[in-house]
Design a protein around this motif. Sequence first.
Motif, PDB file in Angstrom:
ATOM      1  N   ASP A   1     -20.078  14.064   8.120  1.00 46.42           N
ATOM      2  CA  ASP A   1     -20.062  15.020   9.232  1.00 46.42           C
ATOM      3  C   ASP A   1     -19.012  14.721  10.301  1.00 46.42           C
ATOM      4  OD1 ASP A   1     -21.985  16.796   8.227  1.00 46.42           O
ATOM      5  OD2 ASP A   1     -23.608  15.529   8.956  1.00 46.42           O
ATOM      6  N   LYS A   2     -18.083  13.819  10.020  1.00 40.13           N
ATOM      7  CA  LYS A   2     -17.012  13.497  10.968  1.00 40.13           C
ATOM      8  C   LYS A   2     -15.702  14.107  10.469  1.00 40.13           C
ATOM      9  CE  LYS A   2     -19.139   9.108  12.239  1.00 40.13           C
ATOM     10  NZ  LYS A   2     -18.908   7.645  12.330  1.00 40.13           N
ATOM     11  N   PRO A   3     -14.975  14.824  11.317  1.00 43.68           N
ATOM     12  CA  PRO A   3     -13.721  15.461  10.887  1.00 43.68           C
ATOM     13  C   PRO A   3     -12.617  14.408  10.711  1.00 43.68           C
ATOM     14  CG  PRO A   3     -14.056  15.799  13.236  1.00 43.68           C
ATOM     15  CD  PRO A   3     -15.276  15.086  12.725  1.00 43.68           C
ATOM     16  N   VAL A   4     -12.269  14.090   9.455  1.00 42.80           N
ATOM     17  CA  VAL A   4     -11.330  13.004   9.197  1.00 42.80           C
ATOM     18  C   VAL A   4      -9.971  13.449   8.664  1.00 42.80           C
ATOM     19  CG1 VAL A   4     -13.094  11.219   8.921  1.00 42.80           C
ATOM     20  CG2 VAL A   4     -12.359  12.543   6.931  1.00 42.80           C
ATOM     21  N   LEU A   5      -9.914  14.595   7.994  1.00 39.63           N
ATOM     22  CA  LEU A   5      -8.658  15.042   7.396  1.00 39.63           C
ATOM     23  C   LEU A   5      -8.429  16.519   7.652  1.00 39.63           C
ATOM     24  CD1 LEU A   5      -9.054  13.445   3.832  1.00 39.63           C
ATOM     25  CD2 LEU A   5      -7.809  12.493   5.772  1.00 39.63           C
ATOM     26  N   LEU A   6      -7.176  16.884   7.806  1.00 35.20           N
ATOM     27  CA  LEU A   6      -6.763  18.281   7.840  1.00 35.20           C
ATOM     28  C   LEU A   6      -6.054  18.576   6.528  1.00 35.20           C
ATOM     29  CD1 LEU A   6      -5.054  18.841  11.308  1.00 35.20           C
ATOM     30  CD2 LEU A   6      -6.910  20.189  10.354  1.00 35.20           C
ATOM     31  N   VAL A   7      -6.315  19.727   5.946  1.00 32.30           N
ATOM     32  CA  VAL A   7      -5.600  20.141   4.747  1.00 32.30           C
ATOM     33  C   VAL A   7      -4.930  21.468   5.081  1.00 32.30           C
ATOM     34  CG1 VAL A   7      -5.729  20.616   2.287  1.00 32.30           C
ATOM     35  CG2 VAL A   7      -7.336  19.005   3.314  1.00 32.30           C
ATOM     36  N   CYS A   8      -3.616  21.423   5.214  1.00 37.34           N
ATOM     37  CA  CYS A   8      -2.839  22.595   5.578  1.00 37.34           C
ATOM     38  C   CYS A   8      -1.715  22.779   4.568  1.00 37.34           C
ATOM     39  CB  CYS A   8      -2.246  22.441   6.980  1.00 37.34           C
ATOM     40  SG  CYS A   8      -3.476  22.204   8.264  1.00 37.34           S
ATOM     41  N   ASP A   9      -1.568  23.990   4.068  1.00 35.02           N
ATOM     42  CA  ASP A   9      -0.542  24.286   3.065  1.00 35.02           C
ATOM     43  C   ASP A   9      -0.602  23.300   1.905  1.00 35.02           C
ATOM     44  OD1 ASP A   9       0.353  26.460   4.551  1.00 35.02           O
ATOM     45  OD2 ASP A   9       1.779  25.244   5.663  1.00 35.02           O
ATOM     46  N   SER A  10      -1.800  22.986   1.463  1.00 36.15           N
ATOM     47  CA  SER A  10      -2.054  22.074   0.345  1.00 36.15           C
ATOM     48  C   SER A  10      -1.456  20.684   0.553  1.00 36.15           C
ATOM     49  CB  SER A  10      -1.557  22.683  -0.974  1.00 36.15           C
ATOM     50  OG  SER A  10      -2.264  23.879  -1.232  1.00 36.15           O
ATOM     51  N   THR A  11      -1.398  20.255   1.806  1.00 37.08           N
ATOM     52  CA  THR A  11      -0.969  18.918   2.175  1.00 37.08           C
ATOM     53  C   THR A  11      -2.076  18.303   3.015  1.00 37.08           C
ATOM     54  OG1 THR A  11       1.343  19.623   2.217  1.00 37.08           O
ATOM     55  CG2 THR A  11       0.823  17.576   3.359  1.00 37.08           C
ATOM     56  N   VAL A  12      -2.389  17.028   2.756  1.00 35.74           N
ATOM     57  CA  VAL A  12      -3.457  16.339   3.481  1.00 35.74           C
ATOM     58  C   VAL A  12      -2.842  15.574   4.647  1.00 35.74           C
ATOM     59  CG1 VAL A  12      -5.360  14.692   3.313  1.00 35.74           C
ATOM     60  CG2 VAL A  12      -4.771  16.138   1.343  1.00 35.74           C
ATOM     61  N   PHE A  13      -3.382  15.806   5.838  1.00 38.90           N
ATOM     62  CA  PHE A  13      -2.870  15.194   7.061  1.00 38.90           C
ATOM     63  C   PHE A  13      -3.926  14.299   7.700  1.00 38.90           C
ATOM     64  CE2 PHE A  13      -0.309  19.023   6.625  1.00 38.90           C
ATOM     65  CZ  PHE A  13       0.965  18.578   6.933  1.00 38.90           C
ATOM     66  N   VAL A  14      -3.455  13.182   8.276  1.00 36.44           N
ATOM     67  CA  VAL A  14      -4.300  12.243   9.004  1.00 36.44           C
ATOM     68  C   VAL A  14      -3.719  12.102  10.403  1.00 36.44           C
ATOM     69  CG1 VAL A  14      -5.152   9.867   9.141  1.00 36.44           C
ATOM     70  CG2 VAL A  14      -4.846  10.959   6.915  1.00 36.44           C
ATOM     71  N   LYS A  15      -4.556  12.216  11.399  1.00 43.18           N
ATOM     72  CA  LYS A  15      -4.113  12.062  12.776  1.00 43.18           C
ATOM     73  C   LYS A  15      -3.541  10.666  12.993  1.00 43.18           C
ATOM     74  CE  LYS A  15      -5.769  12.805  17.473  1.00 43.18           C
ATOM     75  NZ  LYS A  15      -6.913  13.206  18.294  1.00 43.18           N
ATOM     76  N   LYS A  16      -2.435  10.594  13.735  1.00 42.13           N
ATOM     77  CA  LYS A  16      -1.832   9.303  14.053  1.00 42.13           C
ATOM     78  C   LYS A  16      -2.671   8.614  15.124  1.00 42.13           C
ATOM     79  CE  LYS A  16       2.896  10.142  12.724  1.00 42.13           C
ATOM     80  NZ  LYS A  16       4.297   9.866  13.026  1.00 42.13           N
TER      81      LYS A  16
END
Length: 108
Positions: free
Chosen positions: A36-51
């Motif tokens: 239940d914790k927001p850990v990853l963004l998936v945008c344009d089929s690319t996985v992003f992690v906050k710096k």
Amino acid sequence: MSTSADYAAFVCEQISPYGECRSRKMFGDYMVYLNDKPVLLVCDSTVFVKKLPETDALLAHAPSGIPYEGAKPHYMLDIENRELLDRLMPVLEAITPLPRKKKSTSRS
């Protein structure tokens, strides 16, 4: 170009060994939650992690990109790199807070 539901499910499958995973569609792309914790963004089929300071050493050699217009740069994650996921996902799960509950706007 938005992310497909199949790709979001694939991302969840990759991180499911680290806890309960789900994704939520947002503006054509996805937020991926671990326990239940927001850990990853998936945008344009690319996985992003906050710096974050806690992830800098683990992702120092990862490329960076901007997941959506107006966002700060994020690390781009190779979601199939099991060795990296084994080190990264426990860190992300530990440092990411649960989202705050929204206050109800209904009046009695």
